[in-house]
Design an enzyme around this catalytic site. Structure first.
Site, PDB file in Angstrom:
ATOM      1  N   GLY A 173       0.881  -1.172   0.000  1.00  0.00           N
ATOM      2  CA  GLY A 173       0.000   0.000   0.000  1.00  0.00           C
ATOM      3  C   GLY A 173       0.911   1.213   0.000  1.00  0.00           C
ATOM      4  O   GLY A 173       2.136   1.075  -0.005  1.00  0.00           O
ATOM      5  N   GLY A 225       3.103   3.220   1.428  1.00  0.00           N
ATOM      6  CA  GLY A 225       3.849   3.184   2.688  1.00  0.00           C
ATOM      7  C   GLY A 225       4.699   4.418   2.898  1.00  0.00           C
ATOM      8  O   GLY A 225       5.203   4.652   4.002  1.00  0.00           O
ATOM      9  N   GLY A 234       9.112   5.712   5.811  1.00  0.00           N
ATOM     10  CA  GLY A 234       8.198   6.567   5.046  1.00  0.00           C
ATOM     11  C   GLY A 234       8.897   7.658   4.246  1.00  0.00           C
ATOM     12  O   GLY A 234       8.253   8.562   3.715  1.00  0.00           O
ATOM     13  N   ARG A 252       4.688  13.734  -7.614  1.00  0.00           N
ATOM     14  CA  ARG A 252       4.600  13.131  -8.943  1.00  0.00           C
ATOM     15  C   ARG A 252       3.253  13.513  -9.542  1.00  0.00           C
ATOM     16  O   ARG A 252       2.241  13.547  -8.828  1.00  0.00           O
ATOM     17  CB  ARG A 252       4.705  11.634  -8.693  1.00  0.00           C
ATOM     18  N   ASP A 268       2.009  -3.965  -8.401  1.00  0.00           N
ATOM     19  CA  ASP A 268       1.685  -2.700  -7.728  1.00  0.00           C
ATOM     20  C   ASP A 268       2.381  -1.524  -8.394  1.00  0.00           C
ATOM     21  O   ASP A 268       2.138  -0.376  -8.024  1.00  0.00           O
ATOM     22  CB  ASP A 268       2.065  -2.754  -6.238  1.00  0.00           C
ATOM     23  N   ASN A 269       3.252  -1.805  -9.358  1.00  0.00           N
ATOM     24  CA  ASN A 269       3.919  -0.722 -10.078  1.00  0.00           C
ATOM     25  C   ASN A 269       3.370  -0.576 -11.485  1.00  0.00           C
ATOM     26  O   ASN A 269       3.999   0.051 -12.332  1.00  0.00           O
ATOM     27  CB  ASN A 269       5.430  -0.960 -10.109  1.00  0.00           C
ATOM     28  N   ASP A 309       6.860   5.113 -10.895  1.00  0.00           N
ATOM     29  CA  ASP A 309       7.575   4.530  -9.762  1.00  0.00           C
ATOM     30  C   ASP A 309       8.943   4.005 -10.178  1.00  0.00           C
ATOM     31  O   ASP A 309       9.118   2.840 -10.518  1.00  0.00           O
ATOM     32  CB  ASP A 309       6.752   3.427  -9.091  1.00  0.00           C
TER      33      ASP A 309
END
Ligand code: AMP
Ligand code: MG
Length: 477
Positions: free
Chosen positions: A90, A92, A127, A180, A256-257, A266
């Site tokens: 998720g 993060g 983070g 971004r 996830d990318n 990413d």
């Protein structure tokens, strides 16, 4: 705040309802030093008039933009990482900060962060983003945009004055926060999360939202999930083809990318390839070469199949299988188009385009000519003959493999012969972004706080994109 009439707040993510994100607090940083501001994209979205203090307030302190997302949202997602399912990821170290409508083409755009502090999905991470990581993401996005790859944009980078500890960088190392600009952050892994949780209702909600905002053409079709997969597949095939022509290795092609809009984003351990080598691998931790240059098409197709697994909750899986079967055809078609475009050529018909594709690939692999060098030397085809003859790699432009390539190039017409008059083509060689250039550029920053190489590189990359016309092609998409 002086937003222009181009600024169109569009906080649509809230339409999804509960269960897709968590409100979070941005980290407070000891220092804010602006290192990169993407003025041309800021102007496009109506934020070009922000003064320094306002820019800092919104893109380092993360005070909400007018009429926009009122609290930062850490997005929920899962994903297959190197083929292993990970339900513990998720956002993060990032969040969705704002959404806007692109005044030029109406796309729904996100401003999202990287390095903005801990969230419920940080696990044991801090983070944060290293400054080197931020610098590398800015460089990758600028280069890809200039090469005509559909990519997220680096919008803002602040150095934040902390010391971070990382295994893959000499530590302590400097910190940053990146903003971004992207065409959504709906990932394949966003869909996967609700399959893993057995939450069919949210798969439906996510599909409705994605179709409404990102693939409205699917809405009218009888089988909406299959139509959506087809659209995502076509976009992903186009993206992958453009990476291959750019010589780009993403490095971490996890589900996830990957974005449902076929927009590349990413950027971690990415690299550009020096010469054509299918086994060339970007990430030092990718020991098996799973995401090596030549395996990217397979990787993308595998990821699409995982999106298909989720959509199979909503429709007949055999229809989805049929959609997936069309990947090679789409990939090869886009690859032909992008290859010709990077060469500054137009093929008169499919036959010539296919011939060019096959002989060019064989030549790049056999000759081991510099990847960027080749496209620089032969931009515009025959019209560049004299320039190519003066290249330091000229001796490679001979033999049967090259003869076949030359014949195919000669059968094409230049897109715009006038482009060869640009100063870029009179220069000594192509603008490249190989690891041997990225490291010294970073060393100048790390050792002497000297940003001049970074700034010069960005200016050179942008000039290349303008000279070839490839950058404007992607901006118009
Ligand atoms: P990435 O490799 O950047 O795509 O990240 C994979 C996952 O690890 C995502 O859930 C990230 O948010 C998380 N992550 C990466 N670096 C950090 C960090 N420094 N702190 C917290 N989470 C992180
Ligand atoms: Mg990621």
């Amino acid at each position: 705040m002086p937003v222009s009439s181009h600024y169109r707040a569009a906080p649509r993510f809230l339409e999804l309802g509960d269960g897709f994100a968590d409100p979070v607090q941005p980290a407070r940083f000891p220092q804010h030093r602006l290192r990169f501001r993407n003025q041309r994209w800021a102007e496009r979205i109506g934020l070009g008039e922000l003064d320094e203090a306002e820019w800092e307030r919104h893109f380092a302190r993360f005070e909400p933009l007018p009429e926009n997302v009122s609290e930062p949202l850490a997005l929920r997602y899962h994903g297959h990482q190197f083929r292993n399912y990970n339900p513990n990821i998720g956002d993060g170290r990032g969040f969705l900060f704002a959404q806007l409508e692109d005044p030029v083409d109406g796309r729904l755009l996100d401003l999202a962060t990287k390095g903005s502090g801990r969230t419920p999905w940080s696990r044991d991470g801090d983070g944060k983003l290293t400054l080197k990581g931020g610098v590398r993401e800015v460089l990758a996005t600028e280069m890809l945009e200039a090469l005509g790859v559909y990519t997220s944009k680096s919008y803002s980078l602040f150095e934040t004055g902390e010391n971070l500890h990382r295994n893959d960088e000499p530590s302590p190392t400097r910190s940053s926060v990146l903003v971004r600009l992207g065409h959504s952050h709906v990932r394949f892994g966003t869909f996967q999360r609700y399959l893993a949780l057995g939450d069919r209702e949210r798969i439906e909600r996510l599909l409705d939202y994605s179709v409404r905002h990102y693939a409205p053409e699917a809405a009218a079709e009888a089988d909406v999930p299959a139509a959506f997969l087809r659209i995502v597949l076509e976009r992903s095939a186009a993206l992958c083809a453009s990476w291959m022509v750019a010589g780009f290795v993403h490095g971490v092609l996890n589900t996830d990318n990957m974005n449902v809009n076929g927009e590349s984003f990413d950027y971690g351990p990415w690299r550009f390839l020096p010469t054509h080598d299918p086994r060339f691998t970007a990430a030092y931790f990718d020991h098996a070469g799973l995401y090596a240059f030549g395996r990217q098409p397979q990787g993308v197709l595998w990821n699409l199949a995982r999106l298909g697994d989720t959509l199979a909750e909503l429709t007949d899986p055999s229809e989805l299988e049929r959609v997936l079967g069309a990947f090679p055809e789409h990939f090869l078609r886009h690859h032909r188009e992008k290859l010709a475009a990077r060469l500054g050529l137009v093929a008169p018909d499919d036959h010539v385009a296919m011939e060019l594709q096959s002989v060019c690939r064989a030549f790049l692999e056999e000759s081991q000519v510099g990847h960027d060098r080749f496209f620089f030397d032969w931009f515009g085809g025959a019209a560049s003959e004299a320039r190519a003859a003066a290249s330091p790699e000229a001796e490679r432009y001979g033999g049967p493999g090259f003869t076949a390539l030359r014949r195919a190039m000669d059968a094409c017409a230049p897109i715009d012969a006038m482009r060869l008059a640009q100063p870029y083509f009179e220069g000594a060689g192509p603008v490249t972004l190989l690891i041997d250039e990225v490291e010294p550029l970073w060393d100048a920053i790390a050792e002497r706080d000297d940003w001049s190489l970074f700034e010069q590189k960005i200016a050179a990359i942008r000039a290349m994109g303008e000279a070839t016309g490839l950058a404007s092609a992607v901006r118009a998409r």
